[in-house]
Structures are given as structure tokens and as C-alpha cells.
Design an enzyme around this catalytic site. Structure first.
Site, short mmCIF file in Angstrom:
data_model
loop_
_atom_site.label_atom_id
_atom_site.label_comp_id
_atom_site.label_asym_id
_atom_site.label_seq_id
_atom_site.Cartn_x
_atom_site.Cartn_y
_atom_site.Cartn_z
N ASP A 45 0.84 -1.20 0.00
CA ASP A 45 0.00 0.00 0.00
C ASP A 45 0.88 1.25 0.00
O ASP A 45 1.96 1.27 0.58
CB ASP A 45 -0.93 0.00 1.23
CG ASP A 45 -2.16 0.85 1.03
OD1 ASP A 45 -3.26 0.27 0.88
OD2 ASP A 45 -2.03 2.11 0.97
N ASP A 65 4.13 1.90 -4.22
CA ASP A 65 3.34 2.78 -5.08
C ASP A 65 3.16 2.06 -6.41
O ASP A 65 4.13 1.85 -7.14
CB ASP A 65 4.09 4.11 -5.27
CG ASP A 65 3.32 5.06 -6.17
OD1 ASP A 65 2.27 4.68 -6.73
OD2 ASP A 65 3.78 6.22 -6.30
N TYR A 157 -13.21 7.24 -14.43
CA TYR A 157 -13.19 6.06 -13.56
C TYR A 157 -13.77 4.84 -14.30
O TYR A 157 -13.20 3.75 -14.26
CB TYR A 157 -14.00 6.34 -12.28
CG TYR A 157 -14.03 5.19 -11.31
CD1 TYR A 157 -12.90 4.82 -10.60
CD2 TYR A 157 -15.20 4.46 -11.11
CE1 TYR A 157 -12.93 3.75 -9.71
CE2 TYR A 157 -15.25 3.40 -10.23
CZ TYR A 157 -14.10 3.06 -9.53
OH TYR A 157 -14.14 1.99 -8.66
N ALA A 190 -19.60 0.50 -2.34
CA ALA A 190 -19.22 -0.24 -1.13
C ALA A 190 -18.88 0.74 -0.02
O ALA A 190 -18.23 1.77 -0.26
CB ALA A 190 -18.05 -1.16 -1.42
N THR A 192 -16.83 2.04 2.31
CA THR A 192 -15.41 2.04 2.69
C THR A 192 -14.99 3.49 2.96
O THR A 192 -15.75 4.42 2.66
CB THR A 192 -14.53 1.49 1.55
OG1 THR A 192 -14.53 2.45 0.48
CG2 THR A 192 -15.02 0.15 1.03
P1 NAD Z 1 -9.94 2.81 -0.10
O1 NAD Z 1 -9.61 4.21 -0.47
O2 NAD Z 1 -10.56 2.52 1.23
O3 NAD Z 1 -8.65 1.89 -0.26
C1 NAD Z 1 -7.79 2.00 -1.36
C2 NAD Z 1 -6.37 1.68 -0.92
O4 NAD Z 1 -5.53 1.79 -2.08
C3 NAD Z 1 -5.82 2.67 0.12
O5 NAD Z 1 -5.26 1.97 1.21
C4 NAD Z 1 -4.78 3.46 -0.65
O6 NAD Z 1 -3.67 3.88 0.16
C5 NAD Z 1 -4.33 2.43 -1.70
N1 NAD Z 1 -3.71 3.08 -2.86
C6 NAD Z 1 -4.16 4.14 -3.56
N2 NAD Z 1 -3.26 4.49 -4.51
C7 NAD Z 1 -2.24 3.61 -4.42
C8 NAD Z 1 -1.01 3.45 -5.11
N3 NAD Z 1 -0.64 4.30 -6.08
N4 NAD Z 1 -0.19 2.43 -4.77
C9 NAD Z 1 -0.53 1.58 -3.76
N5 NAD Z 1 -1.67 1.69 -3.05
C10 NAD Z 1 -2.52 2.70 -3.38
O7 NAD Z 1 -10.90 2.31 -1.29
P2 NAD Z 1 -11.84 1.01 -1.50
O8 NAD Z 1 -13.22 1.53 -1.58
O9 NAD Z 1 -11.50 -0.07 -0.56
O10 NAD Z 1 -11.42 0.63 -3.00
C11 NAD Z 1 -10.62 -0.49 -3.31
C12 NAD Z 1 -10.88 -0.89 -4.75
O11 NAD Z 1 -12.27 -1.15 -4.91
C13 NAD Z 1 -10.52 0.17 -5.79
O12 NAD Z 1 -9.91 -0.46 -6.91
C14 NAD Z 1 -11.88 0.72 -6.20
O13 NAD Z 1 -11.87 1.22 -7.54
C15 NAD Z 1 -12.74 -0.50 -6.07
N6 NAD Z 1 -14.16 -0.24 -5.91
C16 NAD Z 1 -14.61 0.50 -4.85
C17 NAD Z 1 -15.96 0.73 -4.74
C18 NAD Z 1 -16.55 1.53 -3.60
O14 NAD Z 1 -17.71 1.94 -3.71
N7 NAD Z 1 -15.81 1.73 -2.50
C19 NAD Z 1 -16.87 0.24 -5.72
C20 NAD Z 1 -16.35 -0.49 -6.78
C21 NAD Z 1 -15.00 -0.72 -6.86
#
Ligand code: NAD
Length: 263
Positions: A45, A65, A157, A190, A192
Site C-alpha cells: 500500500d 506505489d 473512472y 461499497a 469504505t
Molecule cells: P480505499 O480508499 O478505502 O482503499 C484504497 C487503498 O488503495 C488505500 O489503502 C490506498 O492507500 C491504496 N492506494 C491508492 N493508490 C495507491 C497506489 N498508487 N499504490 C498503492 N496503493 C494505493 O478504497 P476502497 O473503496 O477499498 O477501494 C478499493 C478498490 O475497490 C478500488 O480499486 C476501487 O476502484 C474499487 N471499488 C470500490 C468501490 C466503492 O464503492 N468503494 C466500488 C467499486 C469498486
């Protein structure tokens, strides 16, 4: 003597997993469930310090990253070194973007595609030699309902997640004969920290939350644990015949067409 059967062996016992974006939200829920099912797990992360203190004994947290190829290679090598192998890769790190096609400049397009699409390419590239050595190799990509449904104000997105869906299918074809399965999950909205950030930037956060809930046919947001359960299924030996699929975990958002509620 009471009948006390021996507990079944843990489903993922002996397997090693890497989860990108694993310090928060869906990635964290996935990493914890993988560990609970018996896997050794490293989270990669941008912000590994965000991993809750309570989970630091369970999960290895490494800074990475996904937009930096050297950082990805170093983190995957360190994870394999600490875990002893790599069987499961969960490509989950991702960022959001809002607006129509008129609203984001080239730099923003490149920034989001760099994380959401090329980030998965870099981790897969670094992981492949290790996955080829596994007798149970699986990649699960976190895609989105935005890949399959037209959502307003999400063009960048959505384009990034459309690419993730196609990447998943093409990778599944390329690597099936190497014994590597590749699937994705398509979550609906979701609950989060990501959504908390989105809501806090809205003009009327309460109204925005109500609208997001209403968009789900179930009337509520998907939980991170529900998405994690789908990812862990696709990663597990139980899904040994499942490859090249997108599993919707979206409260019916993609597949259902409901009539308005009476009254
Ligand atoms: P979140 O923001 O809670 O977690 C995302 C994590 O990714 C964070 O810990 C962040 O530090 C890490 N991150 C971001 N950029 C990074 C990088 N360059 N290198 C390494 N780590 C990095 O978000 P989430 O809601 O848990 O989302 C996770 C995945 O789920 C994403 O791919 C998102 O597109 C997908 N998603 C989320 C939702 C939603 O509604 N939350 C819906 C559909 C898909």
C-alpha cells in the site's frame, strides 16, 4: 464419548497472498479474510501505516506505489521473500475520479489510468514468475459495476474499470495453460473510507448517502466484507474451474430492473 470431528483443514492453508491497496477498505477486508482462511498475507500500500495496529501481527505491511515499477518490483520481491512464495495476487489498489468527459484534463486521465490500470499491469508483471511456480495460482482484480453500467459523472473512472475488465479476460486467456486463473469482482457502491471521502466532499452528504443507498436494488451499500468474500472465493481452490469471469457484488445494481415501489 461425544462425537467431536476434527476441524476441516483451512481452505487456504499453505498459500501465500499479496493484496494491493490492502491497508484500507475492500483490500483490508480481503487481506484479513485470506488470513483467517489460513493464507500468509502481505499488503502492499501507498500508506502501509494506515493498517490498523490490531492487524499488524496478522498481516505483513509493505510500502508500495503501484505507479512506480521499481517500487512494485521491490515490494513484490520483499513480499515473496517474507512469505516464501506467491500463490494469490489481489490487484485492488485504485482511486476515483468524477466528472464528464469535459471535466478532466490529460494529466488527470493519465494519473487515474496509471493507478487503476497500469498499477495492475505492474504488479501482475512482477508476480508472474512466482505465480508460474505455484500449484494453485490465482489473480483477482477489483473492477467495478462502473465497467458494465453507464454511471453519470464517472467517465474517467468507468473507462479505467472497463480496461480492468478487458485486462482480466485477456490475462485469463494468456495464462490458463500456465495454471494461473484470472478473475475480477465488480462491486456496487461499497461502504469504505473511499465513500466517506466522497460524501464529505458533497454539498449535502446526507442526501448523497441516501441517493447512493437508493441506487442499490437492495436499498443499502455493499459492505467491504461482502466484496472480500467474493474475492476470496475466486482466489480459493474451490474456484479451480473459474477463470475469465466478472463476479458482480453489487446488490443487484447491474442485473436487475425493478419497477418503482408502490405507494
Ligand atoms: P480505499 O480508499 O478505502 O482503499 C484504497 C487503498 O488503495 C488505500 O489503502 C490506498 O492507500 C491504496 N492506494 C491508492 N493508490 C495507491 C497506489 N498508487 N499504490 C498503492 N496503493 C494505493 O478504497 P476502497 O473503496 O477499498 O477501494 C478499493 C478498490 O475497490 C478500488 O480499486 C476501487 O476502484 C474499487 N471499488 C470500490 C468501490 C466503492 O464503492 N468503494 C466500488 C467499486 C469498486
Amino acid at each position: 464419548m461425544p462425537y467431536t470431528p476434527a476441524p476441516p483443514p483451512l481452505e487456504l492453508g499453505g498459500l501465500a497472498a499479496v493484496v494491493t491497496g490492502g491497508a484500507s477498505g475492500i483490500g483490508l477486508a480481503t487481506a484479513l479474510l485470506l488470513a483467517r482462511r489460513g493464507a500468509r498475507v502481505a499488503v502492499l500500500d501507498l500508506d502501509p501505516d494506515a493498517l490498523p495496529a490490531a492487524d499488524r501481527d496478522t498481516l505483513i505491511a509493505l510500502r508500495c506505489d503501484v505507479t512506480d515499477d521499481a517500487s512494485v518490483r521491490a515490494a513484490v520481491a520483499e513480499a515473496v521473500n517474507r512469505l516464501g512464495a506467491l500463490d494469490i495476487l489481489v490487484n485492488n489498489a485504485g482511486i476515483g475520479a468524477q466528472g464528464t468527459v469535459a471535466d478532466n484534463d490529460d494529466a488527470e486521465w493519465q494519473r487515474v489510468l496509471d493507478v487503476n490500470v497500469l498499477g495492475m499491469v505492474r504488479t501482475a508483471r512482477a508476480a508472474l514468475p512466482h505465480l508460474r511456480a505455484s500449484r494453485h495460482a490465482a489473480v483477482v482484480n477489483t473492477c467495478s459495476v462502473a465497467a458494465t453500467a453507464g454511471l453519470p459523472q464517472r467517465v474517467l473512472y468507468s473507462a479505467s474499470k472497463g480496461a480492468v475488465l478487458s485486462l482480466t479476460l485477456a490475462m485469463a486467456a494468456d495464462h490458463i495453460r500456465e495454471g494461473i486463473r484470472v478473475n475480477c469482482v465488480n462491486p456496487g457502491t461499497a461502504d469504505t473510507p473511499w465513500i466517506d471521502r466522497l460524501l464529505s466532499s458533497a454539498d449535502d452528504p446526507a442526501a448523497e448517502r441516501t441517493a447512493l443507498h437508493a441506487r442499490q436494488p437492495t436499498g443499502r451499500l455493499v459492505s467491504a466484507e461482502e466484496v472480500a468474500a467474493a474475492i476470496v472465493y475466486l482466489a480459493s481452490p474451490a474456484a479451480a474451474s473459474v477463470t475469465g469471469t466478472a463476479l458482480a457484488v453489487d446488490g443487484g445494481m447491474q442485473g436487475l430492473r425493478l419497477r418503482p415501489e408502490a405507494g
